[in-house]
Design an enzyme around this catalytic site. Structure first.
Site: not given
Lengths: 412, 412
Positions: B171, B241, B340, B373-374
Site C-alpha cells: 500500500s 477510520r 483489492d 486490500h487487507d
C-alpha cells in the site's frame, strides 16, 4: 374521488413560454391529509399525517393508466416539470417523465409521492407533532419500505386507483416498487426496478452506518432534537453526503470527471502542502456536502438510510427471495448498469433469477454505462429506448384515447 | 556505524519461553536522533527530529543484506516480533518477517522505521516543538513520500547501509519502495511493491478527503491544536477510520464475514427500529473506529492521507510514469490482489507496463485472494510462497554465512 382536473399539473399560460419541449410544465405540490392511523412495522402507529404529491397527465376513465414513481434517498415527489414554487427546480426524473418521454404523460397519469419521514412536504421528523406542538425530532418513528408502500396505497385509494399500470423506481425507489409487487400484488400490473437490489450488502450497510455516525456524533445533533436548539448537524450531514456521493459514481467516472486535476495549483503546478482544497474532486465533494446540508434534514437521512438497511423481503422466507417474490402478479422490468458498484448488476440478476425460478414474467437489461449508480437518473439512449419500449407495451394494454396515445409513437 | 549487536533485537532469556516458532522474539524500539536539518518538499525544513526504529537479524560484514520495510497508514516500525513494551503487541508483518519466514531474518537484516509525522515514536505533530516547548499541532509541516525516503536514507547512513538488498512495502509502503527506487536508484537492489499504485485515483482522494473533513470539522479538533485543549477529535477520527476500513475489505469479504447478521436481534429475529447497533457489521466498524481513535493521532491521519494524495512520481514527467521510473536500477517485484478495490490490479499493471516499456527487470503476480486490500497483510500460501522464492533469489546474491542461509532452505 376528486375531480381529475384538480389532480393534474396543467401549466399556466404565463409560465408556458419557458416550458421546454416535452416538459410537463409548471407543477404545483398537492398536500393530502390522512386521519386514519397508520400502523408501522416498528409497532408504532402514526395517528395522522400529510403527504406531498405531484401528478402529471390525466387519469383515464377506468383509472387504469396510473404510474407511481417512487423516489430514492434524497429525492421527492417533484419527479418532473418545473416547480411552481421555484422555477429553477426541475423534477429529478424529468428526462424520463413527460409528454413524448419514455413514461409518456400523454398516455399515463403519473404520481410522485414524497415519502413519509422525508423533508419535502410530507410528515417527517421536522414536522410539528400534534400531541406536543413541537417538532417530532428523535421521537419520530423509524420507517420501513413496507410502511411507505402502505402510505402510498392510501394515496392511490384517495385518487381512486385500484391497480397501477406500473410502479417504478430506481435504487431505493426500486425497492419500493418490489415491495408493492410483493405486498399488494393485485394492485401492480407492471413493476419497474432500476439499479436496485433485493437487500443491502454488508458493505452497503457499512457505508450507511458511517454516514449515520458522522451525523449522530456531531455535537449539533443534540440527540435528534436539534430543532429546539435552532441548529442543524451540518458538518455531520455534509460528511454523510460526501460518502454517499462517492458511492453513487463509478471509479472510472470520477477519473474522467476529476482525475487528479488540481483546483488552483501553486506556481508551476505545485501543491499547496496543506489541508485546504487541493484537487477538483475535493472541491466537488465539499460543495455537494455543504449544499446538501443546507436543504436536507439530518433525521430524515438517518431514517431513510435505516429503511434501506432494513429492506429485505426474504427475511420472512428464511432468506429465500424467490419464495418472497412468488406472490407478485406483476410483469417485471429489471435494469442495472455495468459500473454501478453500489447495487451492481449481480444484485438485479438475483431478482431476475428468483422470478425465472418462479416462472414469473421478467425482462432484464444490463446497460453498459460509465456513470455508476447515478446512471439511473441520466439520459442514456439505450436505457431510455428500453424504458420507452416497455411503456409502449404497457400503453397498448390500456384504454387511452387515440389522440393521447398517438404522441407516444412519435419520438420528440 | 554502531556495534551490530546493539542493533538487533535479541530475545531475553525470560521472554523466550513464550516466543512462537519463527518469531524474531522480543524487540525493543530504538530511537535515532538527527540534528542535520531535513529539507522538505513543501519548502519547510525540519531542524532536528527523532525516528523510532526496530531491527531484526544481523547486518553482514559488507552491509549487503539489509531490507527496509516501509509501513502503510496506521502501522509503525514494529514490523515483527513481540514488543518489549507490550507483550500483546505483535508486529504488523510478523507473518512475513522472521527466522524461516519469507523475509528470513536468519539471512536478512531487516529494518522498520516509523515514518516522520507518525505517532509511534518518531517526531510528529504531537511531539514537542523545540522552538516553542509545546506540541507542533497544526504547525507541523505536511510531508510527502519523498520526504520519508530522505529521512529513511539517513537511517541507512547511520547504520552503514549503502545499498539495500531490498526496499519493500504494501500500500503506502509500496509507494515508499517505488520512491526509493526512483529517487535513490543506486541504493536499492530489489524493490518489492505490494498492493500499491503509481498514484491515487480521484475516488481514492475522495475517500481521504471525506475522512479529513470528518476530523477537521469535529469541534474537538481546534484547528489541529487539540493537545493544548487536552482533548482529541475522537468522533471525527473514528468516522475517518470506519470509512478507511470499508475500503480495505472487499465487498465479498464483508459479505462473508458479516452478511446481514443482526447483532442482538429482538424477539423472533425482529429489528429494533432505531439507530443503535443492529447489524454485526455496524458493531465491527464502530469498534474499529473507537479503538483507532484512542491510539492514533488525528493530525498524523491528516498528514499521511495527504502524503498518499500527493504521491505521483509522474507529476514531474508530464504524467509519463515510464519516464518517471526509468532511473531505477532495481529488480522489481509487483504483487496485487484480485479483490483489492482500493488499489486494484490495474494499478500494479500500470507500473509493470512502465517497467517493461523501459526494459527494466520486473516480476508481477496477481494473487486471487478474497480479502481486498487487507490481503497484503495476511498469510496467503501463494502470496507467501512467491515472496519466499523472491527473497531466496535475493539471498543467493549475498555474502551470508552458510549457517544462517541454511535455515531459509527449510520450510518452518
Amino acid at each position: 374521488m376528486p375531480n381529475s382536473s384538480s389532480i393534474q399539473g396543467a401549466p399556466s399560460a404565463q409560465a408556458s413560454a419557458k416550458i421546454p419541449l416535452g416538459s410537463v410544465g409548471v407543477v404545483h405540490t398537492q398536500f393530502l391529509h390522512f386521519d386514519e392511523p397508520l400502523p408501522l412495522a416498528s409497532g408504532h402507529t402514526l395517528s395522522s399525517y400529510d403527504l406531498a404529491i405531484e401528478t402529471y397527465g390525466t387519469l383515464n376513465a377506468d383509472a387504469s393508466n396510473a404510474v407511481l414513481i417512487c423516489h430514492a434517498l434524497n429525492a421527492s415527489h417533484h419527479v418532473a416539470g418545473i416547480s411552481a414554487e421555484n422555477p429553477d427546480d426541475i423534477g429529478w426524473w424529468d428526462n424520463m417523465v413527460g409528454p413524448g418521454k419514455p413514461v409518456d404523460t400523454n398516455v399515463f397519469f403519473v404520481i410522485g409521492v414524497n415519502n413519509l419521514g422525508s423533508c419535502f412536504g410530507s410528515t417527517g421528523p421536522a414536522s410539528i407533532r400534534p400531541e406536543t406542538g413541537k417538532p417530532w425530532g428523535a421521537a419520530f418513528p423509524v420507517l420501513t419500505v413496507e410502511d411507505w408502500v402502505s402510505a402510498q396505497a392510501r394515496v392511490a385509494d384517495r385518487l381512486g386507483i385500484k391497480r397501477f399500470a406500473a410502479v417504478m423506481g430506481g435504487s431505493l425507489g426500486g425497492m419500493q416498487a418490489l415491495s408493492w409487487a410483493i405486498t399488494l400484488p393485485e394492485r401492480v400490473a407492471h413493476c419497474v426496478v432500476v439499479a436496485s437490489t433485493p437487500r443491502l450488502s454488508a458493505q452497503n450497510i457499512g457505508f450507511n452506518e458511517v454516514a449515520r455516525r458522522a451525523i449522530i456524533t456531531d455535537p449539533e445533533f443534540h440527540g435528534g432534537d436539534y430543532y429546539a436548539h435552532n441548529t442543524v448537524p451540518r458538518h455531520g450531514l455534509s460528511v454523510a453526503r460526501m460518502i454517499g456521493h462517492i458511492t453513487y459514481l463509478s471509479d472510472d467516472d470520477m477519473a474522467e470527471k476529476f482525475g487528479r486535476t488540481q483546483r488552483e495549483p501553486a506556481a508551476n503546478g505545485a501543491y499547496h502542502y496543506g489541508y485546504g482544497v487541493e484537487f477538483e474532486v475535493e472541491s466537488y465533494l465539499r460543495y455537494q456536502g455543504e449544499k446538501f446540508s443546507k436543504y436536507f434534514d439530518a433525521n430524515t437521512y438517518l431514517l431513510i438510510t435505516r429503511a434501506l438497511d432494513y429492506f429485505d423481503p426474504a427475511k420472512k422466507t428464511g432468506g429465500d427471495f424467490a419464495r418472497a417474490i412468488a406472490p407478485a402478479q406483476a410483469d417485471f422490468l429489471l435494469v442495472s448498469f455495468t459500473t454501478d458498484w453500489r447495487f451492481p448488476p449481480e444484485r438485479s440478476r438475483e431478482i431476475v433469477q428468483a422470478l425465472l425460478k418462479n416462472g414469473q414474467p421478467a425482462t432484464y437489461a444490463e446497460i453498459d454505462a460509465p456513470h455508476g449508480h447515478d446512471a439511473f437518473l441520466l439520459d442514456d439512449a439505450r436505457y431510455h429506448s428500453l424504458m420507452r419500449a416497455y411503456f409502449l407495451r404497457i400503453a397498448a394494454t390500456l384504454d387511452v384515447p387515440q389522440a393521447l396515445r398517438a404522441s407516444s409513437e412519435v419520438r420528440p
